[in-house]
Write a protein that holds these residues in place. Structure first.
Motif, short mmCIF file in Angstrom:
data_model
loop_
_atom_site.label_atom_id
_atom_site.label_comp_id
_atom_site.label_asym_id
_atom_site.label_seq_id
_atom_site.Cartn_x
_atom_site.Cartn_y
_atom_site.Cartn_z
N SER A 1 55.46 26.83 6.92
CA SER A 1 54.47 25.83 6.52
C SER A 1 53.28 25.95 7.46
N LEU A 2 52.15 26.28 6.87
CA LEU A 2 50.98 26.54 7.71
C LEU A 2 50.20 25.25 7.93
N ILE A 3 49.62 25.15 9.11
CA ILE A 3 48.79 24.00 9.41
C ILE A 3 47.51 24.10 8.59
N ASN A 4 47.15 23.02 7.97
CA ASN A 4 45.89 22.99 7.25
C ASN A 4 44.98 22.01 7.97
N ALA A 5 43.96 22.52 8.63
CA ALA A 5 43.11 21.64 9.43
C ALA A 5 41.67 22.10 9.32
N PRO A 6 40.74 21.17 9.48
CA PRO A 6 39.33 21.56 9.45
C PRO A 6 38.95 22.27 10.75
N LEU B 1 54.38 32.29 12.92
CA LEU B 1 53.08 31.94 12.36
C LEU B 1 52.97 30.44 12.11
N GLY B 2 52.00 29.82 12.76
CA GLY B 2 51.82 28.38 12.60
C GLY B 2 50.52 28.03 11.91
N ARG B 3 49.51 28.78 12.23
CA ARG B 3 48.21 28.48 11.60
C ARG B 3 47.54 29.81 11.27
N LEU B 4 47.05 29.91 10.04
CA LEU B 4 46.40 31.12 9.58
C LEU B 4 44.94 30.79 9.33
N THR C 1 41.24 27.34 7.50
CA THR C 1 42.66 27.66 7.45
C THR C 1 43.01 28.13 6.04
N LEU C 2 43.90 29.10 5.98
CA LEU C 2 44.33 29.61 4.69
C LEU C 2 45.58 28.87 4.27
N GLU D 1 48.70 21.86 16.26
CA GLU D 1 48.28 20.77 15.38
C GLU D 1 47.31 19.88 16.16
N PRO D 2 46.19 19.51 15.57
CA PRO D 2 45.27 18.65 16.33
C PRO D 2 45.90 17.31 16.63
N GLN E 1 34.36 17.75 9.87
CA GLN E 1 34.86 17.33 8.57
C GLN E 1 34.08 16.13 8.06
N ARG F 1 30.72 17.44 6.85
CA ARG F 1 30.78 18.13 5.56
C ARG F 1 30.86 17.13 4.43
#
Ligand code: SF4
Ligand code: SF4
Lengths: 339, 830
Positions: A2-7, B340-343, B353-354, B378-379, B442, B445
């Motif tokens: 599960s990939l992090i989705n962040a701005p 893999l945590g963030r792409l 991020t993808l 993670e933020p 964000q 935007r």
């Protein structure tokens, strides 16, 4: 996976508000030490007690407002408010005085406005002024420099079991106010015996200056506010002193007595209630310094940091109105908050 | 902006190092570049399928020219540029087109896009290549077309088609061509490696760009953290006029605007593009692609992409076929899926991020960061803004991010704009330093999106308002003039009645005039016919139309002559002044008719010159002429009425004139009684109103279409300046026409209103006001009654009730009066 989705941005400087606030607390330690050294344990007791009261008040109110308590306590802002107020109170202050001041600062001046970031006034100074108006006697007594009470006496004072006036004396600022204009009388008193601004206070102010420089070096604060604050205080003092040295104290005296350094580096720099832009902050602090000099010289209160800061808090939106920076690609800065 | 000269430069004036400037703010994030820049550029994977989005570039998506099942060769065009701002798309290798449909691509909204899916055959067979050894022999026009057909687009930022960016037109002087080799984002090293390994090709590409843009200076901006690349470029540029400017490492010095400021000290004015201040920026990668397209005849088929992050075993730079799915690329680089945590596609500061690793690599994909959750965690949760100002300290655009955040959060877009939100480049420096972890970008935007939608609407509304105000002013003026004329006429009539003279001669004359008018109107009809024919047959009817116009002129002349005659034979000296003043009015009308004719002639001439759809325009002119003729008729009727009460159809007009010529005489109760209205006239007016409305609508539509066409053309930037100017002229003309129609329409409405004033003693506005006042009084009373129903005694309630009744009646009356007045005058709906 599960990939992090962040701005964007996906990385950060890894600072956080709690860390910033903690730095501020650490930077007050030299000042606190100097206060204890000069005036006994009173200030330390004040600060510790204030922190406790602040955390309890903040937690209660956060819960009442339905906010996650631990998350918000971690921003350390209540601690900073409490420490600053504790430092500003006289070392002779009994526990209930601190309780009222800190409680009011946290509950009314901060939480009722919506919590951190929403308060238009500096909470610590609101608490201070409330006490100053409600309990003028207790708030204007200070221990005479070099006459620090024993720890047991400090504790008794704190618990309200010893009469404060047994330990208090005039501060250099008081003395100057009383004898201003009388050169001979002034010369006869040793309030100016110190190198800079009379015994005791100059040490305290030097210590706060040290802490302030630390904050500057760590880039917790920017130079605009302290420099403008001190300039606003020192310049009129310098001019007036040139005109009539007997009536007007010199710039060094002003810079190193009372709450000057505490105000310049720790109180006026509270970002929430200050002006916004760099220029705005400069003007804001310059006016605070100026106002302090005016009140110290012509007003009814011996020191004036709290009043001056609150007055300028009030004017901060107005200053912002005229001091937007010129944005890239624009010929002129925009004025005003509205089109 | 102050030049920030080094001591050396100050002491040695001739030192050949131009001044460097600085930009405000900026941050220094950890670079992480050595992760990927240690090894040479390696070939990318050979995936089973290539997914080629039609909109890899900025602008209009390319138009496919292959169908499913086609076998294509490497370098063969798959989709052609559609429109001015567009770029072609080619097969990165030989194979078969297996699908043409929506596929997920890298887009913040997660939307799918139309893609051509290609299955490589593994042979990698080239289509025919046409290298151009000497680009100067080709000439700029062909060179630009070549770039367009080779699909070259900006490889650094937004993917703007290069052919558009280098096609500035002769009047645009380029002072600086800036080659952006800064690569200021952390992690990315694609340009770094490209420069180290292919500096010669890059410099050749730069020379082609120089040839196209003819800049005064050519500057390469590069950050001082790439010493090897700098050395390679220095060697390659040794004997060219390209200047290498090393800038200190600071994010975002690679932002187009920031780099321009760094190298030239210029600021691109808000809302304009760099070309407007004489600067064109191109990425180094783009320069390389330009060289390949021209000197090797190879369209843009692949790009160098950095693959990095601690979840890949072989980080580095890969020359990747466009359309390669990211998943294939990651596998190629040895991704550890569990780590893999963030792409991220793009850099860590501005990338996205993808959500789906099957998305393809496109022309702008300079980097893929496959990071573990520890590397880019993670933020943390967002805390309150403490207004610490750290964000403002680092903002390169000199904004106040904390204020922008506040306004965006509270949807206060007006203030956000006033604080120059639209100048935010979304660099993320503010969010990077924010101790409260607020995802500031964000918020920006979001606010920008909202503002864009709003301003699109706002512009429309503003235009409408401006037009309305201008028209209002004009109408007031015209109204005043008309009023003056009317009063003069009334005066004349009164005198005339006093004189009470014979009317025979006058009648005769008027009849003659009437005839003239009839002729004028038949001329109008002929013109309409002509216009219709022109519409049907298009083009060369212009001559015919012109002839018609000529005949119209003859008509008008005749009318004039007739009038002159009438004046000459003016009888009784007592009536003379009145007569002459009425005649003066008519004369004026005729003058207007003749000027309208002149306009028609002009239009006909234009039609001759421009051919095509001007027929419609001529027709509108004819409409105008008709309106003029009608006016003339109306004037005539008035004049006739003035001759005496005997004239039958003008009965109501004298009635107002008789009532002491004081329309402001107050009528306490709304006058519904005055039914002596010329129904015939009202009906005619209604018809005219309708006709004019249609004419206006048509004209307005044409104008709008033409306007849109011009805008499209301008955006496309294909047309020559002359063509654009001609189009502009046409838009102006159409606009004038529409305005004219509308004014005529408004004049008519105003006239109707004036007549209402004459009939009811109140003008329309007063009537409306009366009605509104009556309504609100009624409402108030009803409210009061409601409030006091429980507290007051029966008597009070009784009085209130009767008051209410009275008010109700009054309101009804006023409403009725308004309605009648409006209907009478043929205004129908307002
Ligand atoms: S850096 Fe963050 S917390 Fe500080 S002023 Fe800016 S938005 Fe507020
Ligand atoms: S993202 Fe916008 S507001 Fe933030 S630093 Fe960059 S330009 Fe300034």
């Amino acid at each position: 996976m599960s990939l992090i989705n962040a701005p964007s941005p996906h990385t950060s400087r890894h600072t956080d508000t709690g860390a910033v606030m903690r730095q501020v607390v650490y930077a007050t330690l030299p000042g606190l030490a100097a206060l204890v050294w000069q005036f006994g344990l009173g200030s330390l007791l004040n600060v510790l007690w204030a922190v406790l009261v602040a955390l309890v008040c903040e937690a209660l109110f956060l819960r009442a407002r339905g906010k996650p308590v631990a998350f918000y306590l971690k921003d350390w802002s209540a601690v900073v408010t409490a420490v600053l107020l504790g430092l500003a109170l006289p070392p002779t202050a009994p526990w209930w005085l601190t309780l009222i001041g800190v409680g009011f600062a946290i509950v009314v001046a901060k939480q009722l406005y919506g919590g951190l970031g929403m308060n238009p006034f500096n909470p610590a100074m609101i608490g201070y002024v409330l006490l100053l108006i409600s309990f003028p006697v207790a708030m204007t007594q200070w221990i005479a420099p070099g006459d620090a009470p024993a720890p047991a006496d400090s504790l008794a004072l704190f618990l309200g079991q010893a009469p404060a006036d047994a330990f208090t004396g005039a501060t250099p600022l008081d003395t100057f106010r009383t004898w201003a204009g009388d050169a001979e009388a002034l010369a006869g008193r040793d309030i100016l015996a110190g190198e800079l601004a009379g015994p005791g206070w100059e040490a305290v102010n030097l210590a706060f200056l040290l802490g302030g420089l630390y904050l500057l070096a760590r880039r917790i604060i920017t130079w605009q506010i302290p420099v403008a604050f001190l300039a606003g205080l020192a310049l009129p003092a310098l001019i007036a002193h040139q005109v009539d040295a007997a009536r007007f104290a010199g710039p060094l005296f002003h810079l190193f007595s009372g709450g000057a350094m505490l105000g310049a580096f720790f109180i006026a720099t509270d970002p929430v209630s200050a002006a916004t832009s760099r220029l705005g902050r400069f003007i804001y602090a310059l006016l605070i310094g100026l106002l302090i000099w005016v009140i110290r010289t012509f007003g009814g209160y011996p020191d004036a940091v709290a009043f001056a800061v609150l007055l300028l808090n009030l004017s901060a939106p107005f200053i912002d109105y005229y001091t937007q920076p010129r944005a890239y690609g624009h010929r002129k800065a925009n004025k005003g908050a509205n089109p | 902006m102050r030049a920030n000269l080094t001591l050396f430069q100050r002491l040695v004036p001739g030192a050949r190092r131009a001044p460097t400037y600085d930009f405000p703010g900026g941050v220094h994030p950890a670079e992480h570049k050595s992760v990927s820049n240690q090894t040479p550029i390696a070939p990318g994977p050979r995936p089973a399928q290539l997914v080629l989005p039609l909109n890899m570039h900025l602008g209009a998506p390319a138009r496919p020219i292959v169908t499913v099942g086609d076998r294509v060769l490497k370098g063969q065009m798959l989709a052609e540029p559609a429109g001015a701002v567009s770029a072609a798309l080619h097969a990165p290798t030989s194979g078969t087109v297996v699908a043409l449909g929506p596929r997920p691509i890298q887009h913040p909204s997660g939307m799918d896009a139309l893609c051509i899916v290609l299955e490589p055959d593994g042979e990698d067979r080239w289509a025919e290549r046409r290298p151009v050894a000497d680009h100067t022999r080709l000439g700029p026009g062909k060179l630009i077309a070549l770039l367009r057909d080779a699909g070259v687009a900006g490889l650094g930022g937004a993917g703007f088609p290069t052919s558009v960016k280098v096609n500035l037109g002769d009047h645009q002087r380029v002072e600086q061509l800036i080659i952006n080799a800064v690569e200021c984002e952390p992690y990315i090293t694609a340009d770094d490696r490209l420069m180290r390994e292919r500096a010669d090709e890059i410099v050749l590409g730069i020379q082609i760009l120089q040839y196209l843009l003819n800049p005064h200076d050519t500057l390469i901006g590069i950050e001082d953290n790439k010493p090897d690349a700098i050395a390679a470029l220095r060697a390659a540029c040794a004997d060219s006029d390209v200047e290498i400017r090393v800038v200190p490492t600071k994010y975002p010095s690679g932002g187009e605007k920031q780099l321009i400021q760094l190298l030239t000290g210029k600021e691109v004015p808000s809302g304009s593009i760099p070309a407007q201040c004489g600067v064109v920026c191109q990425n180094v990668g783009t320069a390389w692609a330009v060289k390949r397209a021209v000197h090797d005849g190879e369209p843009l088929l692949s790009r160098v992409t950095t693959v990095t992050g601690d979840a890949v075993a072989r980080p580095g730079n890969y020359e990747v076929w466009l359309g390669t799915p990211v998943a294939d690329l990651l596998r190629h680089a040895g991704v550890d899926k569990d780590r893999l945590g963030r792409l991220v596609m793009g850099g860590p500061m501005m990338g996205f991020t993808l959500h789906d690793p099957s998305v393809p690599v496109v022309k702008t994909s300079n980097c893929i960061i496959a990071a573990s959750a520890e590397e880019l965690p993670e933020p943390p949760p967002e805390q309150a803004c403490i207004r610490c100002g750290a964000c403002a300290e680092v903002c390169p655009a000199n904004l106040l991010p904390q204020q922008l955040y506040w306004y965006a959060k509270t949807d206060d877009f007006e203030r956000a704009q006033h604080h120059n939100l639209m100048d935010c480049i979304e660099c993320g420096a503010c969010a990077y330093v924010c101790p409260s972890h607020i995802p500031l970008v964000q918020y920006y935007r979001y606010a920008k999106g909202e503002i864009r939608t709003q301003t699109a609407e706002q512009i429309k509304a503003d235009r409408a308002r401006e037009r309305f105000e201008a028209r209002q002013a004009r109408l007031e003026r015209e109204q005043a003039e008309k009023e003056a004329r009317r009063r003069a006429r009334l005066e004349a009539n009164r005198k005339k009645q006093e004189a009470a003279t014979e009317s025979g001669a006058g009648d005769e004359k008027l009849a003659a005039l009437k005839k003239e008018v009839g002729q004028a109107s038949s001329a109008y009809k002929a013109a309409v016919k002509a216009a219709k024919t022109a519409e049907a047959q298009e083009a060369d009817n212009a001559a015919e139309l012109r002839a018609r116009a000529d005949s119209l002129k003859a008509e008008a002349d005749r009318a004039k002559a007739a009038l002159r005659d009438a004046k000459a034979t003016a009888p009784a000296p007592a009536a003379a002044p009145a007569e002459s003043s009425a005649l003066a009015d008519l004369k004026k009308a005729v003058g207007e008719a003749s000027s309208a004719y002149k306009a028609a002639v002009k239009a006909a001439k234009h039609a001759e010159a421009e051919e095509t759809d001007d027929a419609a325009e001529l027709r509108a002119r004819a409409d105008q002429l008709k309106a003029e003729a009608d006016r003339l008729k109306a004037e005539l009727r008035d004049a006739k009425a003035a001759q005496g009460p005997a004239a039958p159809p003008a009965a109501p007009a004298p009635s107002t004139q008789d009532s002491g010529t004081s329309p402001e005489k107050p009528a306490d109760t709304p006058s519904v009684a005055n039914t002596a209205v010329d129904e015939q006239a009202a009906g005619k007016r209604q018809k005219r109103l309708k006709g004019l409305k249609t004419a206006y609508n048509m004209a307005h539509k044409q104008y709008k279409e033409a306007h849109a066409a011009v805008e499209r053309a301008e955006r496309a930037g294909q047309d020559s300046d002359e063509a654009l100017a001609a189009m502009h002229a046409k838009v102006e003309k159409l606009k004038a026409k529409a305005d004219h129609c509308r004014d005529a329409l408004d004049a008519l409405v105003e006239q109707a209103k004036a007549d209402i004033l004459a009939h009811t003693g109140k003008d329309l506005k007063t009537l409306k006001l009366d009605a509104a006042r009556a309504e609100s009084a009624l409402r108030d009373k009803a409210d009061e009654l409601e409030r006091r129903r429980d507290t007051s005694d029966a008597d009070t309630l009784e009085t209130l009730n009767s008051e209410l009744d009275a008010l109700q009646e009054h309101a009804q009356l006023t409403r009725l009066a308004l309605k009648t007045a409006v209907e009478e005058q043929g205004l129908v709906e307002e």
